[in-house]
Design a protein around this motif. Structure first.
Motif, PDB file in Angstrom:
ATOM      1  N   VAL A  16       0.848  -1.187   0.000  1.00  0.00           N
ATOM      2  CA  VAL A  16       0.000   0.000   0.000  1.00  0.00           C
ATOM      3  C   VAL A  16       0.880   1.232   0.000  1.00  0.00           C
ATOM      4  CG1 VAL A  16      -1.728   1.316   1.263  1.00  0.00           C
ATOM      5  CG2 VAL A  16      -1.842  -1.183   1.227  1.00  0.00           C
ATOM      6  N   GLN A  17       0.603   2.143  -0.907  1.00  0.00           N
ATOM      7  CA  GLN A  17       1.395   3.349  -0.990  1.00  0.00           C
ATOM      8  C   GLN A  17       0.474   4.550  -0.811  1.00  0.00           C
ATOM      9  OE1 GLN A  17       3.648   3.648  -4.588  1.00  0.00           O
ATOM     10  NE2 GLN A  17       5.124   5.062  -3.696  1.00  0.00           N
ATOM     11  N   LEU A  18       0.896   5.465   0.050  1.00  0.00           N
ATOM     12  CA  LEU A  18       0.171   6.699   0.267  1.00  0.00           C
ATOM     13  C   LEU A  18       1.041   7.853  -0.196  1.00  0.00           C
ATOM     14  CD1 LEU A  18      -1.203   6.072   3.879  1.00  0.00           C
ATOM     15  CD2 LEU A  18      -2.238   5.475   1.703  1.00  0.00           C
ATOM     16  N   GLN A  19       0.451   8.776  -0.911  1.00  0.00           N
ATOM     17  CA  GLN A  19       1.192   9.903  -1.456  1.00  0.00           C
ATOM     18  C   GLN A  19       0.542  11.183  -0.983  1.00  0.00           C
ATOM     19  OE1 GLN A  19       3.865   9.274  -3.449  1.00  0.00           O
ATOM     20  NE2 GLN A  19       4.425  11.395  -3.758  1.00  0.00           N
ATOM     21  N   ALA A  20       1.250  11.910  -0.096  1.00  0.00           N
ATOM     22  CA  ALA A  20       0.737  13.170   0.419  1.00  0.00           C
ATOM     23  C   ALA A  20       1.362  14.331  -0.334  1.00  0.00           C
ATOM     24  CB  ALA A  20       1.041  13.291   1.904  1.00  0.00           C
ATOM     25  N   CYS A  21       0.552  15.341  -0.584  1.00  0.00           N
ATOM     26  CA  CYS A  21       1.071  16.529  -1.256  1.00  0.00           C
ATOM     27  C   CYS A  21       0.208  17.730  -0.874  1.00  0.00           C
ATOM     28  CB  CYS A  21       1.099  16.343  -2.762  1.00  0.00           C
ATOM     29  SG  CYS A  21      -0.511  16.096  -3.494  1.00  0.00           S
ATOM     30  N   GLY A  22       0.666  18.912  -1.265  1.00  0.00           N
ATOM     31  CA  GLY A  22      -0.107  20.113  -1.026  1.00  0.00           C
ATOM     32  C   GLY A  22       0.489  21.056  -0.006  1.00  0.00           C
ATOM     33  N   GLY A  23       1.585  20.661   0.625  1.00  0.00           N
ATOM     34  CA  GLY A  23       2.204  21.533   1.599  1.00  0.00           C
ATOM     35  C   GLY A  23       2.818  22.759   0.942  1.00  0.00           C
ATOM     36  N   GLY A  24       3.238  23.689   1.773  1.00  0.00           N
ATOM     37  CA  GLY A  24       3.846  24.900   1.275  1.00  0.00           C
ATOM     38  C   GLY A  24       4.031  25.904   2.383  1.00  0.00           C
ATOM     39  N   SER A  25       4.342  27.124   1.990  1.00  0.00           N
ATOM     40  CA  SER A  25       4.562  28.208   2.947  1.00  0.00           C
ATOM     41  C   SER A  25       3.464  29.247   2.815  1.00  0.00           C
ATOM     42  CB  SER A  25       5.920  28.861   2.687  1.00  0.00           C
ATOM     43  OG  SER A  25       6.976  27.945   2.887  1.00  0.00           O
ATOM     44  N   VAL A  26       2.861  29.597   3.934  1.00  0.00           N
ATOM     45  CA  VAL A  26       1.804  30.600   3.945  1.00  0.00           C
ATOM     46  C   VAL A  26       1.979  31.499   5.143  1.00  0.00           C
ATOM     47  CG1 VAL A  26       0.117  29.150   2.744  1.00  0.00           C
ATOM     48  CG2 VAL A  26       0.231  29.114   5.244  1.00  0.00           C
ATOM     49  N   GLN A  27       1.341  32.637   5.096  1.00  0.00           N
ATOM     50  CA  GLN A  27       1.333  33.531   6.246  1.00  0.00           C
ATOM     51  C   GLN A  27       0.196  33.137   7.187  1.00  0.00           C
ATOM     52  OE1 GLN A  27       1.208  37.551   4.662  1.00  0.00           O
ATOM     53  NE2 GLN A  27       3.426  37.692   4.868  1.00  0.00           N
ATOM     54  N   ALA A  28       0.337  33.538   8.421  1.00  0.00           N
ATOM     55  CA  ALA A  28      -0.704  33.269   9.403  1.00  0.00           C
ATOM     56  C   ALA A  28      -2.047  33.793   8.904  1.00  0.00           C
ATOM     57  CB  ALA A  28      -0.356  33.920  10.729  1.00  0.00           C
ATOM     58  N   GLY A  29      -3.065  32.982   9.099  1.00  0.00           N
ATOM     59  CA  GLY A  29      -4.393  33.318   8.613  1.00  0.00           C
ATOM     60  C   GLY A  29      -4.705  32.744   7.251  1.00  0.00           C
ATOM     61  N   GLY A  30      -3.696  32.228   6.588  1.00  0.00           N
ATOM     62  CA  GLY A  30      -3.872  31.674   5.262  1.00  0.00           C
ATOM     63  C   GLY A  30      -4.426  30.266   5.282  1.00  0.00           C
ATOM     64  N   SER A  31      -4.539  29.686   4.088  1.00  0.00           N
ATOM     65  CA  SER A  31      -5.127  28.359   3.929  1.00  0.00           C
ATOM     66  C   SER A  31      -4.258  27.485   3.035  1.00  0.00           C
ATOM     67  CB  SER A  31      -6.521  28.465   3.306  1.00  0.00           C
ATOM     68  OG  SER A  31      -7.407  29.200   4.117  1.00  0.00           O
ATOM     69  N   LEU A  32      -4.359  26.206   3.271  1.00  0.00           N
ATOM     70  CA  LEU A  32      -3.731  25.197   2.416  1.00  0.00           C
ATOM     71  C   LEU A  32      -4.644  23.989   2.371  1.00  0.00           C
ATOM     72  CD1 LEU A  32       0.042  25.157   3.460  1.00  0.00           C
ATOM     73  CD2 LEU A  32      -0.863  25.839   1.237  1.00  0.00           C
ATOM     74  N   ARG A  33      -4.536  23.225   1.295  1.00  0.00           N
ATOM     75  CA  ARG A  33      -5.288  21.981   1.167  1.00  0.00           C
ATOM     76  C   ARG A  33      -4.317  20.859   0.856  1.00  0.00           C
ATOM     77  NH1 ARG A  33      -9.263  19.776  -3.561  1.00  0.00           N
ATOM     78  NH2 ARG A  33     -10.819  18.710  -2.246  1.00  0.00           N
ATOM     79  N   LEU A  34      -4.257  19.905   1.760  1.00  0.00           N
ATOM     80  CA  LEU A  34      -3.414  18.745   1.565  1.00  0.00           C
ATOM     81  C   LEU A  34      -4.227  17.625   0.943  1.00  0.00           C
ATOM     82  CD1 LEU A  34      -1.521  18.632   4.981  1.00  0.00           C
ATOM     83  CD2 LEU A  34      -1.012  19.993   2.941  1.00  0.00           C
ATOM     84  N   SER A  35      -3.554  16.798   0.162  1.00  0.00           N
ATOM     85  CA  SER A  35      -4.180  15.634  -0.448  1.00  0.00           C
ATOM     86  C   SER A  35      -3.361  14.400  -0.107  1.00  0.00           C
ATOM     87  CB  SER A  35      -4.251  15.783  -1.965  1.00  0.00           C
ATOM     88  OG  SER A  35      -5.018  16.885  -2.343  1.00  0.00           O
ATOM     89  N   CYS A  36      -4.049  13.277  -0.039  1.00  0.00           N
ATOM     90  CA  CYS A  36      -3.377  11.999   0.205  1.00  0.00           C
ATOM     91  C   CYS A  36      -4.031  10.961  -0.700  1.00  0.00           C
ATOM     92  CB  CYS A  36      -3.508  11.601   1.666  1.00  0.00           C
ATOM     93  SG  CYS A  36      -2.828   9.960   2.046  1.00  0.00           S
ATOM     94  N   ALA A  37      -3.297  10.527  -1.679  1.00  0.00           N
ATOM     95  CA  ALA A  37      -3.805   9.541  -2.624  1.00  0.00           C
ATOM     96  C   ALA A  37      -3.258   8.164  -2.262  1.00  0.00           C
ATOM     97  CB  ALA A  37      -3.386   9.911  -4.038  1.00  0.00           C
ATOM     98  N   THR A  38      -4.119   7.174  -2.339  1.00  0.00           N
ATOM     99  CA  THR A  38      -3.694   5.809  -2.074  1.00  0.00           C
ATOM    100  C   THR A  38      -3.594   5.047  -3.380  1.00  0.00           C
ATOM    101  OG1 THR A  38      -5.923   4.948  -1.810  1.00  0.00           O
ATOM    102  CG2 THR A  38      -4.897   5.893   0.135  1.00  0.00           C
TER     103      THR A  38
END
Length: 121
Positions: free
Chosen positions: A1-23
């Motif tokens: 089983v392989q899980l692949q996480a992505c979507g990280g990055g750098s943001v300022q406080a108050g900002g948003s990010l969306r992470l994904s994890c595909a199997t």
């Protein structure tokens, strides 16, 4: 089983990010998918989880109301929408799969490689 996480990055406080994890293989309704994070010098800690079959969600107290975990069963992918990010959310975020719900890492037998989230003040 392989899980692949992505979507990280750098943001300022108050900002948003969306992470994904595909199997790479089908995730069954009995499985629980979780998000954990590990800040420098700290242990890996629970963030959120979702029951694959029912969609029931669970959150660590400090992220309630700011983070939302979801899944798309047709794409075998889990998401973590992170809003109102704070500097203390800075960490490497991991996705993982377990047979039962848990807030500790040990029951999660399959892990993604981690994606870095950096929140600046």
């Amino acid at each position: 089983v392989q899980l692949q996480a992505c979507g990280g990055g750098s943001v300022q406080a108050g900002g948003s990010l969306r992470l994904s994890c595909a199997t790479s293989v089908r995730t069954f309704s009995s499985h629980v998918m979780g998000w954990f994070r590990q800040a420098p010098g700290k242990e890996r800690s629970f963030v959120a989880a979702i029951r694959w079959g029912t969609g029931r969600t669970y959150y660590e107290e400090s992220v309630k109301g700011r983070f939302a975990v979801s899944r798309d069963t047709t794409k075998n992918t889990m998401y973590l929408q992170m809003n109102s990010l704070k500097p203390e959310d800075t960490a490497v975020y991991y996705c993982a799969r377990a047979n039962e719900y848990a807030t500790t890492p040990a029951p999660y037998k399959y892990w993604g490689q981690g994606t870095l989230v950096t929140v600046s003040s």
